[in-house]
Motif scaffolding. Structure first.
Motif, PDB file in Angstrom:
ATOM      1  N   ALA A  89       0.835  -1.202   0.000  1.00 54.05           N
ATOM      2  CA  ALA A  89       0.000   0.000   0.000  1.00 54.05           C
ATOM      3  C   ALA A  89       0.872   1.254   0.000  1.00 54.05           C
ATOM      4  N   MET A  90       1.965   1.228   0.759  1.00 53.59           N
ATOM      5  CA  MET A  90       2.879   2.366   0.783  1.00 53.59           C
ATOM      6  C   MET A  90       3.458   2.623  -0.601  1.00 53.59           C
ATOM      7  N   LEU A  91       3.934   1.569  -1.264  1.00 57.31           N
ATOM      8  CA  LEU A  91       4.502   1.738  -2.596  1.00 57.31           C
ATOM      9  C   LEU A  91       3.458   2.247  -3.587  1.00 57.31           C
ATOM     10  N   ALA A  92       2.228   1.730  -3.494  1.00 58.73           N
ATOM     11  CA  ALA A  92       1.163   2.208  -4.373  1.00 58.73           C
ATOM     12  C   ALA A  92       0.892   3.688  -4.133  1.00 58.73           C
ATOM     13  N   GLY A  93       0.874   4.089  -2.855  1.00 59.51           N
ATOM     14  CA  GLY A  93       0.654   5.497  -2.539  1.00 59.51           C
ATOM     15  C   GLY A  93       1.768   6.376  -3.059  1.00 59.51           C
ATOM     16  N   LEU A  94       3.020   5.933  -2.910  1.00 62.92           N
ATOM     17  CA  LEU A  94       4.151   6.722  -3.394  1.00 62.92           C
ATOM     18  C   LEU A  94       4.146   6.835  -4.916  1.00 62.92           C
ATOM     19  N   ILE A  95       3.790   5.748  -5.607  1.00 58.40           N
ATOM     20  CA  ILE A  95       3.728   5.789  -7.073  1.00 58.40           C
ATOM     21  C   ILE A  95       2.609   6.716  -7.539  1.00 58.40           C
ATOM     22  N   TRP A  96       1.429   6.578  -6.937  1.00 60.78           N
ATOM     23  CA  TRP A  96       0.286   7.415  -7.302  1.00 60.78           C
ATOM     24  C   TRP A  96       0.584   8.885  -7.037  1.00 60.78           C
ATOM     25  N   ARG A  97       1.243   9.134  -5.924  1.00 58.70           N
ATOM     26  CA  ARG A  97       1.606  10.504  -5.585  1.00 58.70           C
ATOM     27  C   ARG A  97       2.647  11.056  -6.560  1.00 58.70           C
ATOM     28  N   GLY A  98       3.634  10.238  -6.928  1.00 58.55           N
ATOM     29  CA  GLY A  98       4.657  10.688  -7.861  1.00 58.55           C
ATOM     30  C   GLY A  98       4.092  11.006  -9.237  1.00 58.55           C
ATOM     31  N   VAL A  99       3.171  10.164  -9.703  1.00 61.69           N
ATOM     32  CA  VAL A  99       2.526  10.417 -10.993  1.00 61.69           C
ATOM     33  C   VAL A  99       1.725  11.714 -10.938  1.00 61.69           C
ATOM     34  N   SER A 100       0.953  11.883  -9.874  1.00 65.26           N
ATOM     35  CA  SER A 100       0.118  13.082  -9.754  1.00 65.26           C
ATOM     36  C   SER A 100       0.959  14.337  -9.626  1.00 65.26           C
ATOM     37  N   PHE A 101       2.136  14.225  -8.990  1.00 66.35           N
ATOM     38  CA  PHE A 101       3.018  15.374  -8.824  1.00 66.35           C
ATOM     39  C   PHE A 101       3.381  15.963 -10.186  1.00 66.35           C
ATOM     40  N   GLU A 102       3.748  15.101 -11.127  1.00 63.13           N
ATOM     41  CA  GLU A 102       4.138  15.576 -12.451  1.00 63.13           C
ATOM     42  C   GLU A 102       2.929  15.987 -13.287  1.00 63.13           C
ATOM     43  N   PHE A 103       1.848  15.208 -13.202  1.00 66.21           N
ATOM     44  CA  PHE A 103       0.711  15.461 -14.071  1.00 66.21           C
ATOM     45  C   PHE A 103      -0.037  16.737 -13.704  1.00 66.21           C
ATOM     46  N   ARG A 104      -0.036  17.101 -12.405  1.00 63.15           N
ATOM     47  CA  ARG A 104      -0.825  18.267 -12.013  1.00 63.15           C
ATOM     48  C   ARG A 104      -0.240  19.552 -12.609  1.00 63.15           C
ATOM     49  N   PHE A 105       1.054  19.582 -12.900  1.00 62.44           N
ATOM     50  CA  PHE A 105       1.652  20.768 -13.506  1.00 62.44           C
ATOM     51  C   PHE A 105       1.325  20.886 -14.993  1.00 62.44           C
ATOM     52  N   LYS A 106       0.982  19.758 -15.616  1.00 65.77           N
ATOM     53  CA  LYS A 106       0.737  19.747 -17.062  1.00 65.77           C
ATOM     54  C   LYS A 106      -0.745  19.635 -17.400  1.00 65.77           C
ATOM     55  N   ALA A 107      -1.570  19.421 -16.381  1.00 63.74           N
ATOM     56  CA  ALA A 107      -3.000  19.207 -16.611  1.00 63.74           C
ATOM     57  C   ALA A 107      -3.701  20.521 -16.940  1.00 63.74           C
ATOM     58  N   THR A 108      -4.816  20.401 -17.650  1.00 65.69           N
ATOM     59  CA  THR A 108      -5.666  21.561 -17.900  1.00 65.69           C
ATOM     60  C   THR A 108      -6.374  21.955 -16.605  1.00 65.69           C
ATOM     61  N   GLU A 109      -6.970  23.130 -16.597  1.00 66.53           N
ATOM     62  CA  GLU A 109      -7.683  23.588 -15.413  1.00 66.53           C
ATOM     63  C   GLU A 109      -8.826  22.645 -15.051  1.00 66.53           C
ATOM     64  N   LEU A 110      -9.403  21.976 -16.043  1.00 65.41           N
ATOM     65  CA  LEU A 110     -10.493  21.048 -15.789  1.00 65.41           C
ATOM     66  C   LEU A 110      -9.999  19.797 -15.055  1.00 65.41           C
ATOM     67  N   ARG A 111      -8.797  19.350 -15.382  1.00 67.06           N
ATOM     68  CA  ARG A 111      -8.260  18.116 -14.817  1.00 67.06           C
ATOM     69  C   ARG A 111      -7.434  18.329 -13.554  1.00 67.06           C
ATOM     70  N   LYS A 112      -7.031  19.542 -13.317  1.00 67.29           N
ATOM     71  CA  LYS A 112      -6.124  19.786 -12.197  1.00 67.29           C
ATOM     72  C   LYS A 112      -6.708  19.383 -10.844  1.00 67.29           C
ATOM     73  N   PRO A 113      -7.988  19.645 -10.553  1.00 65.84           N
ATOM     74  CA  PRO A 113      -8.534  19.199  -9.260  1.00 65.84           C
ATOM     75  C   PRO A 113      -8.408  17.691  -9.040  1.00 65.84           C
ATOM     76  N   PHE A 114      -8.519  16.905 -10.117  1.00 70.18           N
ATOM     77  CA  PHE A 114      -8.364  15.453  -9.975  1.00 70.18           C
ATOM     78  C   PHE A 114      -6.958  15.106  -9.499  1.00 70.18           C
ATOM     79  N   TRP A 115      -5.954  15.736 -10.092  1.00 79.52           N
ATOM     80  CA  TRP A 115      -4.574  15.432  -9.720  1.00 79.52           C
ATOM     81  C   TRP A 115      -4.224  16.005  -8.356  1.00 79.52           C
ATOM     82  N   ASP A 116      -4.884  17.081  -7.959  1.00 81.65           N
ATOM     83  CA  ASP A 116      -4.714  17.562  -6.583  1.00 81.65           C
ATOM     84  C   ASP A 116      -5.198  16.513  -5.580  1.00 81.65           C
TER      85      ASP A 116
END
Length: 336
Positions: A89-116
């Protein structure tokens, strides 16, 4: 007189895990604090404050796992068997968090709340899972010889759930005081106010765990409260109280600087020291010591040479990255 290889490796692994807790702890804490900050620009500022260093902080987790495999293969196999669920579960959380960290900077305003939400949820899952593993480690494991004979859900107990919540609170304090140090104006003021309550909550959690642990484990009770040991170990809880008091005082200032964050690091270190005092010298509670779980001297010595060569470089580039990106993070500055 030869080198005590198991002791040397225990110190290296302990140092690596401590570095992970205090360094990755504050950037996990930033994600934990996301639900308390609704302004998009302020969230961006919080993430930008950790952007240059967050992935390097996880180096220490890799070091701890690799060193455990090299120096204490028995402990590595038993811990993975006993803590499979929280570690996955820890590894899954770290991976999900790492993906969201990068994607939230590149996401559109519509998608950004999801990555937050993904960034926050990944941080909570990773922190809570680490706390579950910590509580299960303190409780000890069902071992028959060199085989784990317990169940996969044995790690889930009221005590481990509470330590899971305690780790979330501890990381939240590291994150909030980090943001206090790295920001200014309204965001800093909000984090100062929040840090006061988190600091009090963490002190309460430390007190509860400090009472609950010896009551449930007679050997730990004897370790701490033997009259001769009590004299040597009493400074640990006393320093926790003093550090918390100083932190609360500093948080009353308009710009307390690095003081609250440094005191958060000290409180976490003291808690880590208390754990080491309680568990020593067992690497697999309740009764397998570091010497009993150690790898053969030939392989442990060979791996030690490489580790002692690499470790100074890790320390140097970590120090350099923090030095380069020192100072305040201003609103509007972007991560690329």
């Amino acid at each position: 007189m030869g080198i005590d290889l198991p002791l040397t490796w225990a110190i290296i692994i302990g140092f690596g895990l401590m570095m992970y807790v205090i360094m990755d702890g504050f950037d996990l804490g930033v994600g934990i604090l996301f639900p308390f900050v609704t302004d998009r620009a302020e969230r961006d500022t919080m993430v930008n404050s950790i952007a240059p260093v967050w992935d390097g902080n996880e180096t220490w987790l890799v070091l701890g796992g690799a060193a455990m495999f090299a120096a204490f293969p028995l402990a590595y196999s038993l811990l993975l068997s006993a803590l499979y669920l929280p570690l996955m579960a820890m590894l899954a959380g770290l991976i999900w968090r790492g993906v969201s960290f990068e994607f939230r900077f590149k996401a559109t305003e519509l998608r950004k709340p999801f990555w937050d939400k993904a960034f926050a949820s990944g941080s909570y899952v990773a922190a809570f899972s680490q706390g579950i593993a910590l509580g299960a480690f303190i409780n000890g494991f069902a071992i028959d010889g060199e085989v784990f004979v317990g169940g996969s859900l044995d790690c889930i107990t009221p005590f481990s759930v509470f330590t899971g919540l305690g780790v979330v609170v501890a990381y939240a304090l590291l994150g909030s005081t980090w943001v206090v140090m790295k920001t200014s104006d309204d965001l800093q003021r909000r984090m100062r106010d929040l840090s006061v309550w988190i600091s009090i909550a963490l002190l309460a959690a430390i007190v509860i765990v400090s009472v609950w642990t010896p009551l449930g484990h007679p050997q730990i009770l004897a370790r701490w409260f033997t009259p001769s040991n009590l004299i040597y170990f009493a400074p640990v809880p006393l320093l926790v109280l003093v550090a918390t008091w100083l932190q609360l005082r500093l948080l009353q200032k308009r710009d307390p600087g690095a003081g609250p964050f440094v005191l958060s690091l000290l409180i976490i270190f003291l808690g880590y020291s208390g754990l080491a005092i309680s568990m020593w010298p067992n690497i697999i509670p309740p009764a397998i010591t570091i010497w009993e779980a150690a790898a053969p001297p030939e392989s442990a010595g060979f791996a030690l040479v490489g580790t002692l060569f690499v470790l100074p470089f890790v320390l140097m580039y970590t120090t350099w990255s923090y030095y380069v990106f020192r100072g305040k993070t201003r609103q509007g500055e972007e991560y690329h």
